[in-house]
Design an enzyme around this catalytic site. Structure first.
Site: not given
Ligand code: GLC
Length: 432
Positions: A40, A42, A89, A175, A177, A400
């Site tokens: 992923w 960020w 996924y 990010g 979501d 998380e």
């Molecule tokens: C979720 C979060 C996002 C992150 C992703 C992977 O979608 O909201 O911020 O990048 O998970 O961890």
């Protein structure tokens, strides 16, 4: 709240490394086992930041691996899929169909959306903290043109409002979501129903909301990920203060990195000024920065942790900084929470202490806010945020996100970002 034995700094650091090692998959570190099996965007920048002081090579490989997924438009995708696990996924490569698009990188399936442009900041963090200076300088030289292309993409294709800011075209790009900031624009999309495999952690949005998220992604895909379509037809376009605050900070550090690549820092400083002016003119309202829905022109009524993003800018006028710090310290955010920093303002009707991005605290946003406060010399709050964040992971593990009142863990366990940034906090706490 899970009962865990007290964890000292050394044990916490060892725990963080074992999460990062277990989640390693080639050059990438996946966000969490099971739930997020790919690279992923960020998340990888946070991982690189966390690795910066200890392993320049691995931090560099993390960023280079991610940027191998960069499109020829300059867009850095929000997911780079690992070929062996393609459909592990949803939505996977068969949904995004990136390889049908001539701008996508050869051979690497990716999503068609992006995420906050923290990449230059991560590269700078690695360069600033690396023990191996030569390796770090070589890394900067390799990354620089990719970062320039990414910023150019944001400044052109994504300036959908024409005011110097980049618009996100899907909530996943933020990010954050499931933030309530997206409720109004997403609620205005057609109600749809899909039958697909769901992998969301408990606490996510209702299915109807998720269906609209998928619909929005498919619409953009079906346009061929087209820039003109985004300008003219795409129903979701929002100028988000956190996304743009991060971009501004990345422009500023890109100016510092430019000479290492033999380039002129000037354009990056000019870009930072344009973004600052855009933020102040377009998103400042009622004492905070608010997301602007470009399709209705409305500013979001709900304040979230994203409102503080523009504080990452060292050039933000002092009166705005004061106002934002006042809101952050007030019972709307830190003042009424046991642990920093609720992702949504506590008094908002949408606040929910357990639901993803609608209340819980994240190590990632705490780290960003801590950096922002450091930039403005607010050492008292820097210390408070660092200590509060370490208390969270010490008590509940590398989750998380966390309940902001009692600190209990939410979402996935063994979350790479939480582990990586803990390493950074542990190191940085020593001199503060
Ligand atoms: C979720 C979060 C996002 C992150 C992703 C992977 O979608 O909201 O911020 O990048 O998970 O961890």
């Amino acid at each position: 709240m899970e009962a865990r034995p007290a964890v000292d700094d050394a044990a916490l650091g060892r725990g963080a490394w074992s999460v990062l090692d277990a989640n390693r998959a080639g050059s990438a570190t996946v966000p969490a086992p099971g739930l997020y099996p790919h690279q992923w965007n960020w998340d990888s920048t946070f991982v690189a930041i966390g690795l910066a002081r200890w392993d320049t090579r691995r931090a560099g490989a993390e960023l280079l691996g991610l940027l191998a997924g960069q499109w020829r438009t300059g867009m850095v995708p929000h997911i780079v899929f690992r070929p062996a696990r393609t459909e592990a996924y949803f939505p996977g490569p068969s949904v995004w169909r990136s390889r049908e698009n001539p701008a996508s990188p050869n051979g690497t399936p990716t999503s068609g959306l992006t995420q906050p442009p923290l990449h230059a900041l991560a590269a700078w963090w690695v360069w600033r903290h690396a023990a191996d200076r030569e390796e770090a300088a070589a890394l900067v030289r390799r990354l620089y043109p990719m970062l320039v292309a990414q910023h150019a993409y944001l400044a052109t294709t994504r300036d959908l409002g024409g005011g110097g800011l980049a618009a996100i075209v899907h909530p996943w790009e933020s990010g954050m979501d499931d933030s309530p900031v997206w409720d109004a624009p997403v609620g205005a999309l057609p109600a749809v129903r899909y039958a697909y495999r769901r992998e969301e952690p408990p606490g996510c949005h209702s299915d109807s909301h998720q269906d609209r998220y998928v619909w929005l992604a498919l619409r953009y895909r079906d346009s061929g990920y087209d820039a003109a379509y985004l300008r003219e037809d795409h129903p979701f376009a929002v100028e988000d203060p956190m996304f743009n605050g991060i971009w501004l900070a990345s422009c500023q550090v890109l100016a510092e990195l430019a000479p290492l690549a033999g380039a002129d820092p000037g354009p990056h400083l000019e870009a930072a000024e344009r973004i600052r002016a855009g933020l102040l003119e377009r998103l400042w309202s009622d004492g905070v920065f608010r997301a602007r829905d470009l399709r209705t022109g409305r500013l979001s009524p709900v304040s979230t942790v994203g409102c503080f993003g523009p504080m990452l800018d060292p050039g933000l006028p002092a009166d705005r900084v004061e106002k934002l710090v006042g809101v952050l310290e007030s019972p709307r955010f830190m003042g009424a929470a046991g642990y920093p920093v609720p992702s949504c303002e506590i008094r908002a009707p949408q606040f929910d202490r357990s639901r993803y991005w609608r209340g819980p605290s994240w190590v990632t946003t705490n780290w960003l806010l801590r950096l922002a406060l450091a930039v403005h010399g607010r050492t008292d709050l820097v210390r408070l945020l660092g200590a509060g964040t370490l208390r969270l992971v010490r008590q509940a593990g590398f989750r998380e996100c966390f309940d902001p009142f009692d600190g209990s863990g939410r979402g996935s366990g063994d979350f790479s970002c939480s582990a990586a940034l803990t390493l950074d906090l542990l190191a940085d706490n020593v001199g503060i």
